[in-house]
Each structure stands twice: as structure tokens, then as C-alpha cells.
Scaffold this motif. Structure first.
Motif, PDB file in Angstrom:
ATOM      1  N   ASN A 115       0.799  -1.213   0.000  1.00  0.00           N
ATOM      2  CA  ASN A 115       0.000   0.000   0.000  1.00  0.00           C
ATOM      3  C   ASN A 115       0.838   1.272   0.000  1.00  0.00           C
ATOM      4  OD1 ASN A 115      -1.486  -2.176   1.995  1.00  0.00           O
ATOM      5  ND2 ASN A 115      -2.946  -1.157   0.621  1.00  0.00           N
ATOM      6  N   TYR A 116       1.928   1.276   0.756  1.00  0.00           N
ATOM      7  CA  TYR A 116       2.722   2.478   0.957  1.00  0.00           C
ATOM      8  C   TYR A 116       4.195   2.172   0.793  1.00  0.00           C
ATOM      9  CZ  TYR A 116      -1.707   3.881   2.986  1.00  0.00           C
ATOM     10  OH  TYR A 116      -3.043   4.135   3.181  1.00  0.00           O
ATOM     11  N   TRP A 117       4.888   3.085   0.118  1.00  0.00           N
ATOM     12  CA  TRP A 117       6.301   2.934  -0.209  1.00  0.00           C
ATOM     13  C   TRP A 117       7.114   4.101   0.315  1.00  0.00           C
ATOM     14  CZ3 TRP A 117       8.495  -1.033  -3.286  1.00  0.00           C
ATOM     15  CH2 TRP A 117       7.567  -1.955  -3.801  1.00  0.00           C
ATOM     16  N   GLY A 118       8.311   3.805   0.804  1.00  0.00           N
ATOM     17  CA  GLY A 118       9.251   4.848   1.134  1.00  0.00           C
ATOM     18  C   GLY A 118       9.881   5.436  -0.113  1.00  0.00           C
ATOM     19  N   GLN A 119      10.675   6.492   0.065  1.00  0.00           N
ATOM     20  CA  GLN A 119      11.297   7.188  -1.059  1.00  0.00           C
ATOM     21  C   GLN A 119      12.560   6.512  -1.567  1.00  0.00           C
ATOM     22  OE1 GLN A 119      11.873  11.282   0.093  1.00  0.00           O
ATOM     23  NE2 GLN A 119       9.697  11.766  -0.089  1.00  0.00           N
ATOM     24  N   GLY A 120      13.105   5.587  -0.816  1.00  0.00           N
ATOM     25  CA  GLY A 120      14.289   4.860  -1.229  1.00  0.00           C
ATOM     26  C   GLY A 120      15.566   5.453  -0.669  1.00  0.00           C
ATOM     27  N   THR A 121      16.584   4.599  -0.537  1.00  0.00           N
ATOM     28  CA  THR A 121      17.893   5.030  -0.074  1.00  0.00           C
ATOM     29  C   THR A 121      18.965   4.289  -0.868  1.00  0.00           C
ATOM     30  OG1 THR A 121      19.272   5.371   1.914  1.00  0.00           O
ATOM     31  CG2 THR A 121      18.006   3.324   1.813  1.00  0.00           C
ATOM     32  N   GLN A 122      20.002   5.015  -1.286  1.00  0.00           N
ATOM     33  CA  GLN A 122      21.031   4.465  -2.166  1.00  0.00           C
ATOM     34  C   GLN A 122      22.061   3.680  -1.365  1.00  0.00           C
ATOM     35  OE1 GLN A 122      21.511   4.804  -5.707  1.00  0.00           O
ATOM     36  NE2 GLN A 122      23.108   3.254  -5.306  1.00  0.00           N
ATOM     37  N   VAL A 123      22.329   2.446  -1.805  1.00  0.00           N
ATOM     38  CA  VAL A 123      23.422   1.638  -1.272  1.00  0.00           C
ATOM     39  C   VAL A 123      24.380   1.360  -2.424  1.00  0.00           C
ATOM     40  CG1 VAL A 123      24.103  -0.557  -0.236  1.00  0.00           C
ATOM     41  CG2 VAL A 123      22.018   0.599   0.527  1.00  0.00           C
TER      42      VAL A 123
END
Length: 127
Positions: A115-123
Motif C-alpha cells: 500500500n505504501y512505499w518509502g522514497q528509497g535510499t542508495q546503497v
């Protein structure tokens, strides 16, 4: 606020370890199943790990099984993704996502289950 927020992305060495966090505010994260996904440039988004609500069952993709561990800290309203033995091919933007749809071992990798997603983080994994 029902959107989860990822943190912990960074540049890490090949063979090293790193931990990502998925934090919820305004709702109880333990009420939701949580999936971790990643997307590298030019590649499709793939599911890497999952933890259910309630009993906390966990699933992993074949590419990370034995190297990654997902866990919950309910006191901190947080889900973690511990990443060990990192490889260059682990380089991607990592996302956490929440679900009330009770994903199973057969459906947890489907993006539309969440339903809901975070904005993401680069690894980025590099020697």
C-alpha cells in the motif's frame, strides 16, 4: 502519516556489512507486513526480503538468502535489513513498503501487494 521512511544508505566496501532501517510514524508498523525491494539502473525492481505482521515470518530472494536478515524492533516501530557479505551487484536504491494484504511466500515479491512505499535510499558497494 502512513508512509514509511528508509535510512542508512551509504557507500560500503565489497564483503562488508551494513544495516538499513524502515521507520513508521503515526501508525504501528507491527500491524503491517513489510517488504524490502531494490532497483539498480536499467534493471527491474526486485523483492529482496519480507517480514510478516503478527508471527514475523520471513522470506528472502535467492540472490540474498544467507547474507541478508530482516527483523523488527517494535519498541522503536522499526524494521531492519541487515546486509552481510555485500557484493557489487547489491548496489541499488533500496525501498521498504508496507502491506495490509497478507502477502504470502507466493506473492510477497509483487509490488501491487503493498500500500505504501518509502522514497528509497542508495546503497553503493565498491572496493
Amino acid at each position: 502519516q502512513v508512509q514509511p521512511v528508509e535510512s542508512g544508505g551509504n557507500l560500503v566496501p565489497v564483503g562488508g556489512s551494513h544495516r538499513l532501517s524502515c521507520v513508521a510514524s503515526g501508525f504501528t508498523l507491527d500491524d503491517y507486513a513489510v517488504g524490502w525491494f531494490r532497483q539498480a539502473p536499467g534493471k527491474e525492481r526486485e523483492g529482496v526480503s519480507f517480514i510478516s505482521s503478527g508471527d514475523g515470518s520471513t522470506y528472502y530472494s535467492d540472490s540474498v538468502k544467507g547474507r541478508f536478515t530482516v527483523s523488527r524492533d517494535n519498541a522503536k516501530n522499526t524494521v531492519y535489513l541487515q546486509m552481510n557479505s555485500l557484493k557489487p551487484e547489491d548496489t541499488a536504491v533500496y525501498y521498504c513498503a508496507t502491506s495490509l494484504k497478507k502477502p504470502t511466500i507466493h506473492s510477497w515479491t509483487y509490488w501491487y501487494m503493498y500500500n505504501y512505499w518509502g522514497q528509497g535510499t542508495q546503497v553503493t558497494v565498491a572496493s
